[in-house]
Scaffold this active site. Structure first.
Site, mmCIF file in Angstrom:
data_model
loop_
_atom_site.group_PDB
_atom_site.id
_atom_site.type_symbol
_atom_site.label_atom_id
_atom_site.label_comp_id
_atom_site.label_asym_id
_atom_site.label_seq_id
_atom_site.Cartn_x
_atom_site.Cartn_y
_atom_site.Cartn_z
ATOM 1 N N ARG A 47 -19.634 21.757 104.661
ATOM 2 C CA ARG A 47 -19.627 20.301 104.317
ATOM 3 C C ARG A 47 -21.175 19.996 105.389
ATOM 4 N NH1 ARG A 47 -17.069 17.500 107.891
ATOM 5 N NH2 ARG A 47 -15.238 18.002 107.702
ATOM 6 N N TYR A 99 -34.079 -0.626 94.606
ATOM 7 C CA TYR A 99 -33.041 -0.306 93.711
ATOM 8 C C TYR A 99 -32.137 -0.876 93.978
ATOM 9 C CZ TYR A 99 -29.277 2.548 91.707
ATOM 10 O OH TYR A 99 -28.438 2.815 91.101
ATOM 11 N N ASP A 172 -38.649 4.912 99.585
ATOM 12 C CA ASP A 172 -38.494 5.708 98.854
ATOM 13 C C ASP A 172 -39.229 5.916 97.071
ATOM 14 O OD1 ASP A 172 -36.431 5.944 96.446
ATOM 15 O OD2 ASP A 172 -34.914 4.435 96.053
ATOM 16 N N LYS A 197 -33.200 11.582 89.261
ATOM 17 C CA LYS A 197 -33.994 11.492 88.363
ATOM 18 C C LYS A 197 -35.642 12.395 88.764
ATOM 19 C CE LYS A 197 -31.952 7.612 88.579
ATOM 20 N NZ LYS A 197 -31.995 6.768 90.003
HETATM 21 C C1 LIG Z 1 -31.181 6.089 90.925
HETATM 22 C C2 LIG Z 1 -31.905 5.370 91.769
HETATM 23 C C3 LIG Z 1 -31.330 5.402 93.306
HETATM 24 C C4 LIG Z 1 -29.451 5.877 93.559
HETATM 25 O O1 LIG Z 1 -29.698 6.255 93.717
HETATM 26 P P1 LIG Z 1 -28.530 7.441 92.760
HETATM 27 O O2 LIG Z 1 -28.501 9.029 92.825
HETATM 28 O O3 LIG Z 1 -28.054 6.930 91.549
HETATM 29 O O4 LIG Z 1 -27.401 7.144 94.202
HETATM 30 C C5 LIG Z 1 -32.555 5.159 94.671
HETATM 31 N N1 LIG Z 1 -33.331 4.288 94.003
HETATM 32 C C6 LIG Z 1 -34.227 3.993 93.090
HETATM 33 C C7 LIG Z 1 -35.705 4.423 93.115
HETATM 34 C C8 LIG Z 1 -33.327 4.624 91.892
HETATM 35 O O5 LIG Z 1 -33.971 4.624 90.803
#
Ligand SMILES: *Cc1c(COP(=O)(O)O)cnc(C)c1O
Length: 378
Positions: A47, A99, A172, A197
């Site tokens: 962890r 998001y 992000d 992604k």
């Molecule tokens: C998918 C996504 C998230 C969240 O990520 P997870 O891996 O699904 O928790 C945050 N920001 C953007 C732009 C995303 O496409």
């Protein structure tokens, strides 16, 4: 080493014991203590850390030009750690287009916990400047390109406004990827990725990552949140993510070229209201995107279909090659009606289909969406 080389070779690492070019996976949750009660290996429990994380984190820190990186169990675990490392009472400013699940957590849980969250259209620098309170705002959070309208926020200008007020800037950068944008080089303090992604790219891992410009007190607090709340990445997922990142550059470049071809084809189409893609010269954020995105505009775009919500849902109903599914950044192309997913606070217009463009043949993708639009009118 250029970033594409660092990614392909995962920094050129060779296993000293076996001469293997691929690192071993260490599933062990625990590590042996020395006889004198010390931990000379530096590791005690997974962890906190595990050798399987090290190389993927080092690759990410290199690609983003950061001082350190940390993997999380998901993009949401990574993003929420940045806010949980603040203190109740802190004032934060966030992008209107972002998001949806993170916006909903910030306006729900985080607000109940005591953060003062202010939503602003960060594509408007005057509005941003008015929202940021000197000496009070501790964090500005932006997403660019913003999902799902592809709204573009100027990272360098936002960093200037945040820093002048004594706040940090977190970005992000999931949609941009390190291939096209390096927010830390533009003045950001923290970069977040949903590694689910494009970084992994094969729709088979759920993962998140943060990269920091400096190993400072906020970074230490973020790492404490990860250890204490336990949102670390599984070792198998970390190993798969490293494998996925080796092909990041050719994958993402191919997908972005396809996205540009699809966007150009459907722009001005008689059954299309609008195409939202930062690579199109008449897209509102194009000039800023052209300045801060190098070598491409990403693989995410949206199409507003004529005929409102019904027109959009009917077009999606008729795709054969595109898949109707959520998520983005995979090698396969996905289409999704976002307004049905995001709920009341969504900035997604009802006629919008979000399109995550993959690496298939561009002609196949164009022909399939053409026939879907035509079939939706029969
Ligand atoms: C998918 C996504 C998230 C969240 O990520 P997870 O891996 O699904 O928790 C945050 N920001 C953007 C732009 C995303 O496409």
């Amino acid at each position: 080493m250029k970033p594409a080389t660092a990614a392909a070779q995962a920094l050129g690492w060779i296993d000293e014991a076996t001469r293997a070019v691929v690192p071993p996976l260490h599933p062990s949750s625990t590590f042996v203590r020395d006889a004198d009660n010390g931990f000379r290996s530096g590791r005690s429990y997974t962890r906190a850390d595990n050798p399987t994380y090290d190389q993927a984190e080092a690759v990410l820190a290199t690609l983003e030009n950061g001082a350190g990186a940390a993997l999380f169990a998901s993009g949401m675990a990574a993003a929420t750690a940045v806010f949980l490392a603040l203190r109740p009472g802190d004032h934060v400013v966030i992008s209107r287009v972002m998001y949806w699940a993170l916006r909903s957590w910030l306006l729900g849980f985080a607000t109940d916990w005591g953060l003062r969250v202010e939503v602003v259209d960060t594509t408007d620098l005057d509005a941003l400047e008015a929202a940021v309170r000197p000496g009070e705002t501790t964090l500005v959070w932006i997403e660019t390109p913003g999902n799902p309208t592809l709204a573009i926020t100027d990272i360098a200008a936002t960093a200037g406004i945040a820093h002048a007020a004594g706040a940090r800037l977190a970005v992000d950068s999931t949609v941009a990827t390190p291939v096209f944008t390096r927010p830390l080089d533009l003045g950001a303090d923290v970069v977040m990725h949903s590694a689910t992604k494009s970084l992994n790219g094969h729709s088979d891992v759920l993962a998140g990552a943060l990269v920091t410009r400096a190993a400072d007190a906020h970074w230490e607090a973020i790492k404490r949140v990860r250890v204490q709340s336990g949102g670390v990445l599984g070792t198998f997922e970390a190993w798969l993510l490293l494998r996925g990142m080796r092909t990041l550059y050719p994958r993402v470049r191919a997908a972005a070229a396809n996205a540009m071809a699809v966007a150009q084809h459907f722009q001005g189409h008689p059954l299309v209201e609008d195409v939202l893609y930062p690579g199109l010269a008449d897209f509102p954020g194009h000039a800023v995107a052209a300045r801060q995105m190098q070598g491409g505009f990403g693989s995410l775009m949206s199409i507003r279909v004529k005929g409102g919500e019904q027109g959009a849902i009917a077009a999606a109903a008729n795709v054969k090659i595109w898949k109707r599914a959520t998520s983005l950044g995979g090698v396969e192309s996905l289409v999704e009606h976002r307004a049905s997913v995001e709920g009341a606070q969504s900035p997604a217009p009802p006629d919008l289909l979000r399109m995550s463009v993959g690496i298939e043949d561009a002609g196949d993708l164009i022909d399939d969406f053409e026939q879907a639009l035509a079939a939706s009118r029969r």
